[in-house]
Design a protein around this motif. Structure first.
Motif, PDB file in Angstrom:
ATOM      1  N   UNK A   1      -4.541 -33.601  -6.962  1.00 53.72           N
ATOM      2  CA  UNK A   1      -5.809 -33.303  -6.203  1.00 53.72           C
ATOM      3  C   UNK A   1      -5.025 -32.028  -5.632  1.00 53.72           C
ATOM      4  N   UNK A   2      -4.891 -31.514  -4.843  1.00 49.95           N
ATOM      5  CA  UNK A   2      -4.656 -30.187  -4.950  1.00 49.95           C
ATOM      6  C   UNK A   2      -4.384 -29.271  -5.283  1.00 49.95           C
ATOM      7  N   UNK A   3      -3.723 -29.409  -6.500  1.00 52.50           N
ATOM      8  CA  UNK A   3      -2.656 -28.779  -7.742  1.00 52.50           C
ATOM      9  C   UNK A   3      -3.129 -27.595  -7.529  1.00 52.50           C
ATOM     10  N   UNK A   4      -4.480 -27.366  -8.268  1.00 54.18           N
ATOM     11  CA  UNK A   4      -5.043 -26.161  -9.366  1.00 54.18           C
ATOM     12  C   UNK A   4      -5.374 -25.261  -7.707  1.00 54.18           C
TER      13      UNK A   4
ATOM     14  N   UNK B   1       2.339 -34.272 -15.544  1.00 55.78           N
ATOM     15  CA  UNK B   1       2.441 -34.142 -14.758  1.00 55.78           C
ATOM     16  C   UNK B   1       3.870 -33.733 -13.508  1.00 55.78           C
ATOM     17  N   UNK B   2       4.451 -34.394 -13.777  1.00 59.23           N
ATOM     18  CA  UNK B   2       5.923 -34.195 -13.162  1.00 59.23           C
ATOM     19  C   UNK B   2       6.481 -32.693 -13.487  1.00 59.23           C
ATOM     20  N   UNK B   3       6.859 -31.960 -14.253  1.00 54.63           N
ATOM     21  CA  UNK B   3       7.782 -30.589 -14.627  1.00 54.63           C
ATOM     22  C   UNK B   3       6.718 -29.901 -13.757  1.00 54.63           C
ATOM     23  N   UNK B   4       5.316 -29.912 -14.026  1.00 51.01           N
ATOM     24  CA  UNK B   4       4.011 -28.837 -13.889  1.00 51.01           C
ATOM     25  C   UNK B   4       3.661 -29.084 -11.684  1.00 51.01           C
ATOM     26  N   UNK B   5       3.593 -30.166 -11.381  1.00 48.44           N
ATOM     27  CA  UNK B   5       4.088 -30.834  -9.947  1.00 48.44           C
ATOM     28  C   UNK B   5       5.351 -30.072  -9.424  1.00 48.44           C
ATOM     29  N   UNK B   6       5.976 -30.579  -9.786  1.00 50.37           N
ATOM     30  CA  UNK B   6       7.641 -30.426  -9.717  1.00 50.37           C
ATOM     31  C   UNK B   6       7.803 -28.891  -8.980  1.00 50.37           C
ATOM     32  N   UNK B   7       7.142 -28.325 -10.150  1.00 46.79           N
ATOM     33  CA  UNK B   7       7.505 -26.136 -10.134  1.00 46.79           C
ATOM     34  C   UNK B   7       6.667 -25.860  -9.558  1.00 46.79           C
ATOM     35  N   UNK B   8       4.994 -26.018  -9.060  1.00 47.16           N
ATOM     36  CA  UNK B   8       4.286 -25.548  -8.646  1.00 47.16           C
ATOM     37  C   UNK B   8       4.735 -25.700  -6.748  1.00 47.16           C
ATOM     38  N   UNK B   9       5.744 -27.109  -6.614  1.00 47.27           N
ATOM     39  CA  UNK B   9       5.762 -27.166  -5.066  1.00 47.27           C
ATOM     40  C   UNK B   9       6.531 -26.294  -5.029  1.00 47.27           C
ATOM     41  N   UNK B  10       8.112 -26.410  -5.836  1.00 46.34           N
ATOM     42  CA  UNK B  10       9.154 -25.615  -5.820  1.00 46.34           C
ATOM     43  C   UNK B  10       9.464 -23.712  -5.704  1.00 46.34           C
TER      44      UNK B  10
ATOM     45  N   UNK C   1      11.583 -18.938  -7.563  1.00 46.52           N
ATOM     46  CA  UNK C   1      11.472 -19.046  -9.117  1.00 46.52           C
ATOM     47  C   UNK C   1      11.345 -19.605 -10.051  1.00 46.52           C
ATOM     48  N   UNK C   2      10.583 -20.460 -10.732  1.00 44.34           N
ATOM     49  CA  UNK C   2      10.170 -21.123 -11.443  1.00 44.34           C
ATOM     50  C   UNK C   2       9.666 -20.550 -13.349  1.00 44.34           C
ATOM     51  N   UNK C   3       9.983 -21.338 -14.067  1.00 43.14           N
ATOM     52  CA  UNK C   3       9.413 -20.660 -15.088  1.00 43.14           C
ATOM     53  C   UNK C   3       9.950 -22.478 -16.089  1.00 43.14           C
ATOM     54  N   UNK C   4       7.969 -22.921 -16.135  1.00 48.53           N
ATOM     55  CA  UNK C   4       7.600 -23.813 -17.145  1.00 48.53           C
ATOM     56  C   UNK C   4       8.078 -23.813 -18.160  1.00 48.53           C
ATOM     57  N   UNK C   5       8.970 -24.441 -19.701  1.00 51.59           N
ATOM     58  CA  UNK C   5       8.805 -24.624 -20.576  1.00 51.59           C
ATOM     59  C   UNK C   5       7.816 -25.839 -21.581  1.00 51.59           C
TER      60      UNK C   5
END
Length: 109
Positions: free
Chosen positions: A49-52, A10-19, A25-29
């Protein structure tokens, strides 16, 4: 800016998606290959909510990708964020994942 985010929860993916949505340019590991696959397909592995739709857009635009190759993600990044779980324990928090991720980032650098 090229951003590596360690942890696709939740923290990493939401932060990465917003960035990524503001142009980075974001790479999630993540070590979970099924999570990496879901993120790579623009499908969040949890409900927020709203992430997808935002995740789908940044993946389709090529601004966000997911991998389990930490060395490659970190070596190409301008900044690395560690967003792994720190579950509560009777003594505070379990920092095992944080310590392991920090050591892996240090090794990759």
């Amino acid at each position: 800016m090229r951003v590596a985010i360690i942890g696709g929860g939740p923290v990493g993916l939401v932060s990465g998606t917003v960035l990524a949505s503001v142009g980075h340019d974001v790479c999630i590991v993540d070590i979970d290959t099924s999570r990496v696959g879901a993120i790579s397909n623009g499908a969040p592995p949890f409900h927020e909510p709203g992430l997808e739709p935002l995740l789908r857009r940044v993946v389709d635009q090529g601004r966000l990708r997911a991998t389990n190759n930490l060395d490659q993600a970190v070596s190409g990044a301008d900044i690395t964020l560690i967003c792994v779980g720190t579950p509560s324990t009777a003594d505070g928090a379990d920092l095992t994942a944080l310590c392991a991720a920090s050591a892996a980032v240090g090794h990759a650098l």
